[in-house]
Design a protein around this motif. Structure first.
Motif, PDB file in Angstrom:
ATOM      1  N   SER A  18      51.881  38.046  38.465  1.00  0.00           N
ATOM      2  CA  SER A  18      52.154  38.933  39.600  1.00  0.00           C
ATOM      3  C   SER A  18      52.339  40.390  39.165  1.00  0.00           C
ATOM      4  N   ASN A  19      52.708  40.621  37.931  1.00  0.00           N
ATOM      5  CA  ASN A  19      52.813  41.990  37.409  1.00  0.00           C
ATOM      6  C   ASN A  19      51.472  42.492  36.877  1.00  0.00           C
ATOM      7  N   LEU A  20      50.750  41.629  36.185  1.00  0.00           N
ATOM      8  CA  LEU A  20      49.529  42.043  35.506  1.00  0.00           C
ATOM      9  C   LEU A  20      48.365  42.281  36.458  1.00  0.00           C
ATOM     10  N   VAL A  21      48.099  41.355  37.362  1.00  0.00           N
ATOM     11  CA  VAL A  21      46.875  41.424  38.175  1.00  0.00           C
ATOM     12  C   VAL A  21      46.807  42.688  39.037  1.00  0.00           C
ATOM     13  N   PRO A  22      47.844  43.065  39.788  1.00  0.00           N
ATOM     14  CA  PRO A  22      47.739  44.308  40.563  1.00  0.00           C
ATOM     15  C   PRO A  22      47.548  45.548  39.687  1.00  0.00           C
ATOM     16  N   SER A  23      48.220  45.596  38.551  1.00  0.00           N
ATOM     17  CA  SER A  23      48.065  46.732  37.634  1.00  0.00           C
ATOM     18  C   SER A  23      46.653  46.788  37.064  1.00  0.00           C
TER      19      SER A  23
END
Length: 112
Positions: A18-23
């Motif tokens: 959830s932190n990696l994919v949007p970034s």
């Protein structure tokens, strides 16, 4: 140039994904001339790939993912990938074909 950017997560925890994919999507979108498209995703979400259309070289794409915003402490953001995550960037040629299940990916390749 069109690329397939593949990421394999060392840990596919909900928090990490959830932190990696949007970034990652935001960073790829900032460097792409066309909207970024999800090419595939594994069921546990630990392996996925995005199509990107950019004039950057693969090494420049990797550098931007590893150090978004550059290396200056005033403008840099946290690295998107963690040490146990893996990245593969493949330049795509003009020809492509697919079977049922990958039609959306083929459509992106045909239009960009």
């Amino acid at each position: 140039m069109r690329y397939l950017v593949i990421v394999q997560l060392g840990q596919a925890t909900v928090s990490h994904v959830s932190n990696l994919v949007p970034s990652l999507q935001a960073e790829l979108g900032a460097m792409s001339k066309e909207p970024v498209e999800l090419a595939f995703r594994s069921a546990p979400a630990d392996l996925f790939g995005f199509f990107v259309d950019t004039d950057l070289a693969p090494q420049q794409i990797r550098a931007r993912i590893e150090s978004p915003g550059g290396v200056s402490s005033l403008t840099s953001k946290m690295p998107i990938l963690e040490g146990n995550d893996a990245l593969l960037i493949i330049q795509l040629g003009a020809e492509a074909d697919s079977t049922k299940g990958f039609t959306r990916a083929l459509t992106w390749l045909q239009r960009h």
